[in-house]
Write an enzyme that holds these catalytic residues in place. Structure first.
Site, short mmCIF file in Angstrom:
data_model
loop_
_atom_site.label_atom_id
_atom_site.label_comp_id
_atom_site.label_asym_id
_atom_site.label_seq_id
_atom_site.Cartn_x
_atom_site.Cartn_y
_atom_site.Cartn_z
N GLU A 91 0.81 -1.21 0.00
CA GLU A 91 0.00 0.00 0.00
C GLU A 91 0.85 1.26 0.00
OE1 GLU A 91 -4.13 -1.28 2.21
OE2 GLU A 91 -2.93 0.32 3.04
N CYS A 104 3.36 8.49 1.41
CA CYS A 104 3.81 7.52 2.42
C CYS A 104 4.14 6.22 1.71
CB CYS A 104 2.69 7.32 3.44
SG CYS A 104 3.12 6.13 4.71
N CYS A 111 6.16 -6.96 7.61
CA CYS A 111 7.22 -6.45 8.50
C CYS A 111 7.49 -7.47 9.59
CB CYS A 111 6.80 -5.12 9.12
SG CYS A 111 8.08 -4.41 10.19
N CYS A 115 5.59 -5.25 16.14
CA CYS A 115 5.08 -4.34 17.17
C CYS A 115 3.63 -4.72 17.48
CB CYS A 115 5.17 -2.90 16.70
SG CYS A 115 6.87 -2.44 16.30
N CYS A 118 0.58 -2.81 15.74
CA CYS A 118 0.66 -2.45 14.31
C CYS A 118 0.06 -3.50 13.39
CB CYS A 118 2.12 -2.20 13.94
SG CYS A 118 2.35 -1.82 12.19
N CYS A 335 -1.24 6.56 7.50
CA CYS A 335 0.12 6.13 7.33
C CYS A 335 0.51 5.32 8.56
CB CYS A 335 0.95 7.39 7.28
SG CYS A 335 2.46 7.23 6.45
N1 SAH Z 1 8.57 0.56 10.61
C1 SAH Z 1 8.78 1.95 10.75
C2 SAH Z 1 8.02 2.77 9.74
C3 SAH Z 1 6.61 2.34 9.44
S1 SAH Z 1 5.44 2.55 10.71
C4 SAH Z 1 8.47 2.40 12.16
O1 SAH Z 1 7.91 1.62 12.92
O2 SAH Z 1 8.82 3.52 12.50
C5 SAH Z 1 5.19 4.32 10.72
C6 SAH Z 1 4.63 4.86 12.03
O3 SAH Z 1 3.25 4.50 12.19
C7 SAH Z 1 5.34 4.32 13.25
O4 SAH Z 1 5.59 5.33 14.18
C8 SAH Z 1 4.35 3.31 13.75
O5 SAH Z 1 4.58 3.03 15.09
C9 SAH Z 1 3.04 4.00 13.50
N2 SAH Z 1 1.87 3.10 13.54
C10 SAH Z 1 1.85 1.76 13.34
N3 SAH Z 1 0.60 1.28 13.51
C11 SAH Z 1 -0.19 2.33 13.81
C12 SAH Z 1 -1.58 2.48 14.08
N4 SAH Z 1 -2.39 1.44 14.07
N5 SAH Z 1 -2.04 3.72 14.36
C13 SAH Z 1 -1.22 4.79 14.34
N6 SAH Z 1 0.10 4.71 14.09
C14 SAH Z 1 0.62 3.50 13.82
FE1 SF4 Z 2 6.99 -2.86 11.51
FE2 SF4 Z 2 4.68 -1.77 12.23
FE3 SF4 Z 2 6.62 -2.01 14.02
FE4 SF4 Z 2 6.88 -0.22 12.05
S1 SF4 Z 2 5.35 -0.18 13.67
S2 SF4 Z 2 8.43 -1.68 12.77
S3 SF4 Z 2 5.84 -1.31 10.37
S4 SF4 Z 2 5.56 -3.71 12.99
#
Ligand code: SAH
Ligand code: SF4
Length: 345
Positions: A91, A104, A111, A115, A118, A335
């Site tokens: 996406e 974005c 990934c 986390c 996420c 994003c």
């Molecule tokens: N992997 C990298 C970049 C992609 S995620 C990282 O983790 O930084 C980009 C941002 O979106 C990160 O700060 C992540 O923690 C946040 N994010 C992930 N899931 C989310 C959600 N459900 N709602 C809001 N932000 C989210």
């Molecule tokens: Fe991966 Fe989502 Fe964690 Fe970013 S926030 S490192 S995309 S699992």
């Protein structure tokens, strides 16, 4: 076949000189054709000799990913699924800020960082995206914006994937985004977001690029961060903060800490105090992110009043912070909440 969109101008010049007995300026000429003039075939390249065009046709492709589906939200956010040559889908989101169109970009299929909050992390990493696939995301976005006579002015690597787990390809992508003979997007308009892969942060600090770095912090103590982000077990806060300070010193740049507000998890006054203490003395500001709920996990978004209260606490504690503007919530295009929902036939 070598995809022409995978090369930085420097790497292309080296290849053309070393393997094709060409002059280095050929790389600039080809970049001008494919990025500035939008050539879609080698035959259009009228200032390249017929013989060399035949060689290019034999060895190089100009293939791009395709737009698989596209959705537009009420606020003008456009989310599209990019179809890759091997049928994987990622996406990409275009967000219309007042100051420009922000793209974005996804950096991996899935990934592996896992986390807890996420959606991207629910899909195990299948593979890294290649440089040309990320360039493809940007080319497709500009195609989408073309009828409106607009184009992407800012790039954030905040889609699916951990960019520092795909370091070389992401760095080459950024060089192409930044190149005046390609997308010509200023370094200060480019942001990479990492979950905190410390050794790569240290490498990034030494690249000599003026690109913004965002660090996904999300918790002020190891105890809390361990619960949210597996990476914290490998690189705990002490190491993350040391690497951040090192980055600020070497790159001479301010960092952004991303902090998702999760109800009852990291949004109390004590959390604000702990956060202020943790980042004290670091040239940084905090981006407070309203959480987009994901049905597969129990986390809830902090109430609106609490989000504003948390901002207020931080401000009074001397922390520069702001609340991130939300986009495309009606099409779950936020994003950082990206995942390919559609599966190929
Ligand atoms: N992997 C990298 C970049 C992609 S995620 C990282 O983790 O930084 C980009 C941002 O979106 C990160 O700060 C992540 O923690 C946040 N994010 C992930 N899931 C989310 C959600 N459900 N709602 C809001 N932000 C989210
Ligand atoms: Fe991966 Fe989502 Fe964690 Fe970013 S926030 S490192 S995309 S699992």
């Amino acid at each position: 076949m070598k995809n022409l969109f995978q090369y930085t101008r420097e790497k292309l010049a080296t290849l053309l000189v070393d393997e094709y007995n060409q002059k280095a300026f050929r790389a600039t000429q080809l970049f001008t054709w494919i990025y500035l003039k939008g050539a879609t075939s080698f035959d259009q390249m009228s200032d390249v000799s017929k013989d060399f065009r035949a060689v290019l046709k034999r060895d190089f492709s100009l293939e791009k990913p395709t737009i698989f589906t596209k959705e537009e939200s009420k606020d003008g956010t456009i989310k599209f699924l990019v179809g890759l040559a091997d049928h994987n889908l990622v996406e990409t989101v275009i967000m219309p800020y007042r100051y420009g169109h922000v793209l974005c970009v996804s950096s991996q299929v899935g990934c592996n960082m896992g986390c807890a909050f996420c959606a991207s992390g629910l899909l195990k990493k299948k593979r890294n995206l290649t440089t040309d696939e990320m360039v493809g995301e940007l080319l497709l976005a500009n195609e989408i914006l073309k009828p409106a006579k607009a184009k992407i002015s800012h790039v954030v690597v905040m889609g699916t994937g951990e960019p520092f787990d795909n370091y070389e390809n992401v760095m080459d992508f950024i060089r192409i985004v930044n190149d005046p003979k390609a997308f010509e997007i200023g370094a200060r308009h480019i942001t990479v977001s990492t979950s905190g892969i410390v050794d790569k942060m240290r490498q990034y600090a030494r690249e000599g690029l003026q690109i913004n770095l965002a660090i996904s912090l999300h918790a002020p103590t190891d105890k809390q961060r361990d619960q949210l982000m597996k990476i914290n077990k490998r690189y705990p806060l002490k190491e993350l903060m040391a690497a951040t300070k090192d980055y600020v010193k070497i790159a001479g740049r301010r960092v952004t800490f991303e902090y998702i507000l999760l109800k009852g998890v990291n949004d109390s006054y004590e959390d604000a105090v702990a956060l202020a203490k943790l980042i004290k003395g670091i040239l940084a500001y905090v981006n407070l992110i309203p959480y987009n709920e994901v049905k597969e996990n129990p986390f809830k978004r902090s109430d609106k009043a609490r989000i504003h209260q948390f901002l207020d606490w931080l401000t009074k504690l001397g922390v520069h912070a702001q609340i991130r503007k939300e986009f495309g919530s009606d099409i779950s295009a936020a994003c950082g909440q990206l995942r390919a929902k559609v599966k190929h036939g």
